[in-house]
Structure formats: C-alpha cells, structure tokens
Design a protein around this motif. Structure first.
Motif, PDB file in Angstrom:
ATOM      1  N   LEU A   9       0.858  -1.183   0.000  1.00  0.00           N
ATOM      2  CA  LEU A   9       0.000   0.000   0.000  1.00  0.00           C
ATOM      3  C   LEU A   9       0.895   1.234   0.000  1.00  0.00           C
ATOM      4  O   LEU A   9       1.874   1.290   0.746  1.00  0.00           O
ATOM      5  CB  LEU A   9      -0.871  -0.033   1.258  1.00  0.00           C
ATOM      6  CG  LEU A   9      -2.090   0.868   1.350  1.00  0.00           C
ATOM      7  CD1 LEU A   9      -3.101   0.257   2.306  1.00  0.00           C
ATOM      8  CD2 LEU A   9      -1.695   2.247   1.843  1.00  0.00           C
ATOM      9  N   ALA A  10       0.567   2.207  -0.853  1.00  0.00           N
ATOM     10  CA  ALA A  10       1.366   3.437  -0.938  1.00  0.00           C
ATOM     11  C   ALA A  10       0.485   4.653  -0.671  1.00  0.00           C
ATOM     12  O   ALA A  10      -0.629   4.755  -1.187  1.00  0.00           O
ATOM     13  CB  ALA A  10       2.026   3.560  -2.309  1.00  0.00           C
ATOM     14  N   LEU A 125      -2.195  -0.972  -3.752  1.00  0.00           N
ATOM     15  CA  LEU A 125      -3.223   0.040  -3.537  1.00  0.00           C
ATOM     16  C   LEU A 125      -2.542   1.344  -3.154  1.00  0.00           C
ATOM     17  O   LEU A 125      -1.583   1.351  -2.381  1.00  0.00           O
ATOM     18  CB  LEU A 125      -4.185  -0.388  -2.430  1.00  0.00           C
ATOM     19  CG  LEU A 125      -4.850  -1.755  -2.583  1.00  0.00           C
ATOM     20  CD1 LEU A 125      -5.774  -2.029  -1.394  1.00  0.00           C
ATOM     21  CD2 LEU A 125      -5.613  -1.856  -3.895  1.00  0.00           C
ATOM     22  N   CYS A 126      -3.039   2.461  -3.689  1.00  0.00           N
ATOM     23  CA  CYS A 126      -2.403   3.735  -3.394  1.00  0.00           C
ATOM     24  C   CYS A 126      -3.406   4.863  -3.570  1.00  0.00           C
ATOM     25  O   CYS A 126      -4.533   4.650  -4.009  1.00  0.00           O
ATOM     26  CB  CYS A 126      -1.191   3.951  -4.293  1.00  0.00           C
ATOM     27  SG  CYS A 126      -1.607   4.240  -6.033  1.00  0.00           S
ATOM     28  N   LEU A 156      -7.041  -1.383   6.133  1.00  0.00           N
ATOM     29  CA  LEU A 156      -5.965  -2.176   5.556  1.00  0.00           C
ATOM     30  C   LEU A 156      -4.605  -1.741   6.090  1.00  0.00           C
ATOM     31  O   LEU A 156      -3.641  -2.513   6.051  1.00  0.00           O
ATOM     32  CB  LEU A 156      -5.991  -2.068   4.026  1.00  0.00           C
ATOM     33  CG  LEU A 156      -7.281  -2.543   3.353  1.00  0.00           C
ATOM     34  CD1 LEU A 156      -7.177  -2.397   1.845  1.00  0.00           C
ATOM     35  CD2 LEU A 156      -7.604  -3.981   3.732  1.00  0.00           C
ATOM     36  N   LEU A 157      -4.527  -0.515   6.588  1.00  0.00           N
ATOM     37  CA  LEU A 157      -3.331   0.002   7.239  1.00  0.00           C
ATOM     38  C   LEU A 157      -3.697   0.351   8.671  1.00  0.00           C
ATOM     39  O   LEU A 157      -4.666   1.084   8.916  1.00  0.00           O
ATOM     40  CB  LEU A 157      -2.819   1.242   6.507  1.00  0.00           C
ATOM     41  CG  LEU A 157      -1.595   1.930   7.110  1.00  0.00           C
ATOM     42  CD1 LEU A 157      -0.364   1.026   7.004  1.00  0.00           C
ATOM     43  CD2 LEU A 157      -1.339   3.266   6.420  1.00  0.00           C
ATOM     44  N   PHE A 198       4.143   0.804   2.250  1.00  0.00           N
ATOM     45  CA  PHE A 198       4.017  -0.170   3.336  1.00  0.00           C
ATOM     46  C   PHE A 198       3.911  -1.557   2.713  1.00  0.00           C
ATOM     47  O   PHE A 198       3.156  -1.771   1.757  1.00  0.00           O
ATOM     48  CB  PHE A 198       2.776   0.105   4.176  1.00  0.00           C
ATOM     49  CG  PHE A 198       2.813   1.398   4.933  1.00  0.00           C
ATOM     50  CD1 PHE A 198       3.309   1.464   6.219  1.00  0.00           C
ATOM     51  CD2 PHE A 198       2.357   2.571   4.337  1.00  0.00           C
ATOM     52  CE1 PHE A 198       3.358   2.667   6.915  1.00  0.00           C
ATOM     53  CE2 PHE A 198       2.388   3.780   5.027  1.00  0.00           C
ATOM     54  CZ  PHE A 198       2.898   3.824   6.316  1.00  0.00           C
ATOM     55  N   THR A 199       4.661  -2.498   3.270  1.00  0.00           N
ATOM     56  CA  THR A 199       4.614  -3.881   2.818  1.00  0.00           C
ATOM     57  C   THR A 199       4.201  -4.758   3.989  1.00  0.00           C
ATOM     58  O   THR A 199       4.865  -4.748   5.033  1.00  0.00           O
ATOM     59  CB  THR A 199       5.976  -4.336   2.273  1.00  0.00           C
ATOM     60  OG1 THR A 199       6.388  -3.446   1.226  1.00  0.00           O
ATOM     61  CG2 THR A 199       5.888  -5.755   1.729  1.00  0.00           C
ATOM     62  N   ASP A 200       3.091  -5.446   3.818  1.00  0.00           N
ATOM     63  CA  ASP A 200       2.525  -6.253   4.904  1.00  0.00           C
ATOM     64  C   ASP A 200       2.372  -5.432   6.179  1.00  0.00           C
ATOM     65  O   ASP A 200       2.648  -5.894   7.289  1.00  0.00           O
ATOM     66  CB  ASP A 200       3.383  -7.497   5.162  1.00  0.00           C
ATOM     67  CG  ASP A 200       3.360  -8.468   3.987  1.00  0.00           C
ATOM     68  OD1 ASP A 200       2.312  -8.566   3.320  1.00  0.00           O
ATOM     69  OD2 ASP A 200       4.380  -9.120   3.730  1.00  0.00           O
ATOM     70  N   GLY A 201       1.955  -4.175   5.994  1.00  0.00           N
ATOM     71  CA  GLY A 201       1.669  -3.298   7.121  1.00  0.00           C
ATOM     72  C   GLY A 201       2.866  -2.598   7.727  1.00  0.00           C
ATOM     73  O   GLY A 201       2.717  -1.807   8.660  1.00  0.00           O
ATOM     74  N   VAL A 202       4.064  -2.849   7.201  1.00  0.00           N
ATOM     75  CA  VAL A 202       5.295  -2.269   7.750  1.00  0.00           C
ATOM     76  C   VAL A 202       5.868  -1.245   6.771  1.00  0.00           C
ATOM     77  O   VAL A 202       5.932  -1.508   5.564  1.00  0.00           O
ATOM     78  CB  VAL A 202       6.337  -3.370   8.022  1.00  0.00           C
ATOM     79  CG1 VAL A 202       7.640  -2.762   8.531  1.00  0.00           C
ATOM     80  CG2 VAL A 202       5.793  -4.382   9.020  1.00  0.00           C
ATOM     81  N   LEU A 203       6.271  -0.094   7.277  1.00  0.00           N
ATOM     82  CA  LEU A 203       6.891   0.925   6.436  1.00  0.00           C
ATOM     83  C   LEU A 203       8.181   0.381   5.829  1.00  0.00           C
ATOM     84  O   LEU A 203       9.093  -0.026   6.551  1.00  0.00           O
ATOM     85  CB  LEU A 203       7.194   2.178   7.274  1.00  0.00           C
ATOM     86  CG  LEU A 203       7.973   3.292   6.585  1.00  0.00           C
ATOM     87  CD1 LEU A 203       7.153   3.905   5.460  1.00  0.00           C
ATOM     88  CD2 LEU A 203       8.368   4.366   7.592  1.00  0.00           C
TER      89      LEU A 203
END
Length: 240
Positions: A9-10, A125-126, A156-157, A198-203
């Motif tokens: 997610l961006a 997603l962004c 999602l975040l 963010f990848t798998d919720g981590v920055l």
C-alpha cells in the motif's frame, strides 16, 4: 508450496494531479509487480470529475503502463465483471476529494470488499489525499467542511493518516490534538511531496520530491501528549 503475495500500500503526497515533474508517479510505477503494469484510477472521491480523469489519462498514457478508469457514478460493469476488472489490476490509484463520500460509495457497490481481496492477492493500492485516507483505520479530513477526525476507514493500514500536513492551515495542530485525545489512533502525517510504501503493514520506503518535505509518525508520548517523529525520506530527482 504456494508463494503468498506481499500486501502493499502506498500513500502519496502528490502525483499527476498536483505536480509537474512526475517523480512520484514514476516512483510508484517502479513498485508494480510487472514491468508494464495495469493502473486503474478510481476517482470516486471527486464524483468521477471528468477533468480529473482526463488529467490521469494524459499523465499515464505517456508512461510504460496500461491505464484504466473505474467509474462508479456511471457504472457499466456488473458485479462479476467489476470483480474481474479490479483483480486484474497491478495498481489501484484512488484520487483525492471527499473521504466520507468515497467510503460510502465504495461500500454501496462492494468495492471495499473487492479491493481488500485485490490487496491480499498482491495488487498495489495507493492514493492521494482522500485516496490515502481511505486505506487506514481512521483519518484526518475536511469531508464535513471543518477539519475533523474520521474514525472510519477500510482498515488495511493500522492507525490513522493525515494528508497535507504542511500545506493546509490547522492540519498539524488538529491532527496532533486528535491523536492526543484518542479521537484518532497514532498514525502517519504526510507533507506534500512525500511518497510512502508499506509492505505487509510495515513501512518499507519513504521518498520525497522536495528536500524539505517530511513524513511524520505521530504517536502518544508517556505524558499523554502527541509526539512527532520525522522519518528519513530518500530524495527523488530527475536522474533517478
């Protein structure tokens, strides 16, 4: 053993709708899972404003990608076709506008559920402004006119999001107050010009097209006040 896709997610503090240099959009495309990605613009938050759609198409037709648009105010796809279309995208780009209206329309059409499914399958997603707010548990918004807290989002975040942290009067102080009082959970404040992945919720990456622009993590300190920590951002430039 099957490989589980990374969920990415961006959040964007700029892009084709506000910037002339295209640096954030170029950076975004490098995050896609394919070399020539399908990029779907979802302009729901602006009411599918035609000028906004045309600006997106002009910006992305000149890039090595396959741009498309999902219109929900004049929807032409049935439920199954809509699901097929969204799950086939490499990037879903939510535009700015009204966060509350965006969430309501997405939920009415089932787009919230489909985007969650796409996210789990590896679609990036962004979005910008309302299109950044919508992915988190809550956000700081002017959807009702005055700046206020919206403890509602797709979740999602984890945490909350505040866009335009440096460019709109009252944003910084109002968001810090919201976190301090518990109206919003701790979260991320984007100054204009910043992009965050963010990848798998981590920055996993933070970039900026302006040397002064920052990403700030806003949390509660030990005294119950809001604490702000600037996150280092990699500078984007014309040379890459």
């Amino acid at each position: 053993m099957a490989v589980v896709p990374r969920r990415r997610l961006a959040l964007l503090g700029g892009g084709f709708s506000t910037d002339d240099d295209g640096l954030l959009d170029d950076w975004l495309l490098t995050q896609a899972r394919r070399s020539r990605p399908k990029v779907c613009f979802v302009p729901t938050a602006s009411g599918d404003a035609p000028a906004y759609v045309q600006r997106f198409l002009r910006a992305f037709r000149s890039r090595d990608c396959e741009p498309g648009v999902l219109s929900l105010f004049q929807r032409q796809l049935d439920d199954e076709a809509l699901r097929t279309f969204l799950l086939d995208q490499d990037i879903v780009y939510a535009g700015g506008g009204n966060t509350v209206n965006l969430l309501a329309v997405w939920r009415a059409h089932g787009v919230d559920r489909l985007l969650g499914e796409a996210y789990d399958r590896g679609t990036l997603l962004c979005g910008i402004s309302a299109g950044a707010n919508c992915w988190a548990e809550g956000s700081h918004t002017d959807s009702f006119g005055p700046l206020t807290s919206l403890p509602d989002g797709l979740g999602l975040l984890s945490g909350s999001v505040c866009p335009h942290y440096d460019s709109e009067p009252g944003r910084r102080s109002s968001y810090r107050t919201a976190v301090a009082t518990g109206a919003l959970p701790a979260g991320w404040a984007l100054e204009d010009g910043v992009g965050v992945l963010f990848t798998d919720g981590v920055l996993t990456e933070a970039v900026t097209r302006r040397p002064s622009a920052r990403l700030c993590q806003v949390t509660l300190d030990g005294t119950g006040r809001a604490a702000e920590r600037a996150v280092a951002c990699r500078r984007l430039d014309e040379a890459g």
